[in-house]
Design an enzyme around this catalytic site. Structure first.
Site, PDB file in Angstrom:
ATOM      1  N   HIS A 146      -9.059   6.524   1.246  1.00 19.10           N
ATOM      2  CA  HIS A 146     -10.386   7.170   1.444  1.00 19.10           C
ATOM      3  C   HIS A 146     -11.265   6.577   2.655  1.00 19.10           C
ATOM      4  O   HIS A 146     -11.258   4.995   2.476  1.00 19.10           O
ATOM      5  CB  HIS A 146     -11.230   8.097   0.321  1.00 19.10           C
ATOM      6  N   GLU A 178      -7.507   5.569  -8.703  1.00 18.67           N
ATOM      7  CA  GLU A 178      -7.819   4.177  -8.725  1.00 18.67           C
ATOM      8  C   GLU A 178      -7.451   3.434  -9.983  1.00 18.67           C
ATOM      9  O   GLU A 178      -7.822   3.956 -11.070  1.00 18.67           O
ATOM     10  CB  GLU A 178      -9.165   4.134  -7.969  1.00 18.67           C
TER      11      GLU A 178
END
Length: 197
Positions: free
Chosen positions: A9, A82
């Site tokens: 990202h 994550e």
């Protein structure tokens, strides 16, 4: 397994503030949005036909920017989120003693690695449609570490830069590791953006 592309990202508010945001759903900054747009330009000629993303906002928004530019849909997989850092969520990255620490209320490296690989393996093993182009995974620095570890490239503590497209290529000969390399050289990140989430 076929070659595939990986994109971490763009810069998140947590990256900007240098804090740990594993399971925290941090948003992209303005810089992160711009980085995602640069990545979309870099990926325009790569023939991507399938995008699978982490559902966390920073990864999903990055994937949306790329998908819009390429005219593709996005699938999400909760296994790509994550690593959960438990009591360390929101604390400064610089204060973390060791990436391999077991955070109170969070995931150990081994638990995270096994959970993330259980999600990645079927995504990577899915048979591409006839004449389909490569897969793009949009996720997090931790997922990149898992991919490197499981594909024989070794653990990389530094992670990968925000919105830097990476190409994974399987070996031509058995028993050799995969190769990973940047798709293109994007603008360097500002000093305020740490490499590790």
């Amino acid at each position: 397994m076929q070659p595939f592309l990986f994109l971490r990202h763009g810069q998140s508010t947590a990256n900007r503030d240098r804090v740990i945001a594993g399971s925290t759903d941090a948003e992209l900054t303005g810089l992160g949005e711009a980085q995602a747009q640069e990545a979309a330009v870099a990926l325009a000629g790569s023939g991507i036909r399938r995008i699978v993303a982490s559902p966390q906002r920073r990864a999903l928004r990055t994937a949306e920017i790329v998908a819009e530019a390429l005219g593709l849909p996005i699938a999400t997989d909760p296994g790509l989120v994550e690593r959960h850092w438990g009591a360390w969520e929101g604390r400064l990255v610089a204060d973390r003693p060791d990436y391999f620490m077991v955070p109170e209320g969070g995931e150990s490296w081994e638990a995270f690695r096994d959970r993330a690989w259980a999600a990645c393996e079927p995504i990577l093993a899915a048979e591409p449609a006839p004449l389909a182009g490569p897969l793009l995974i949009v996720a997090h620095a931790g997922i990149m570490r898992v991919l490197r570890d499981r594909l024989g490239l070794g653990f990389e503590a530094r992670g990968v830069g925000n919105a830097l497209p990476m190409r994974f290529t399987p070996p031509d000969t058995a028993h050799l590791p995969w190769r990973v390399e940047p798709v293109t050289k994007l603008q360097p990140e500002p000093a305020s953006t740490p490499a590790i989430v």
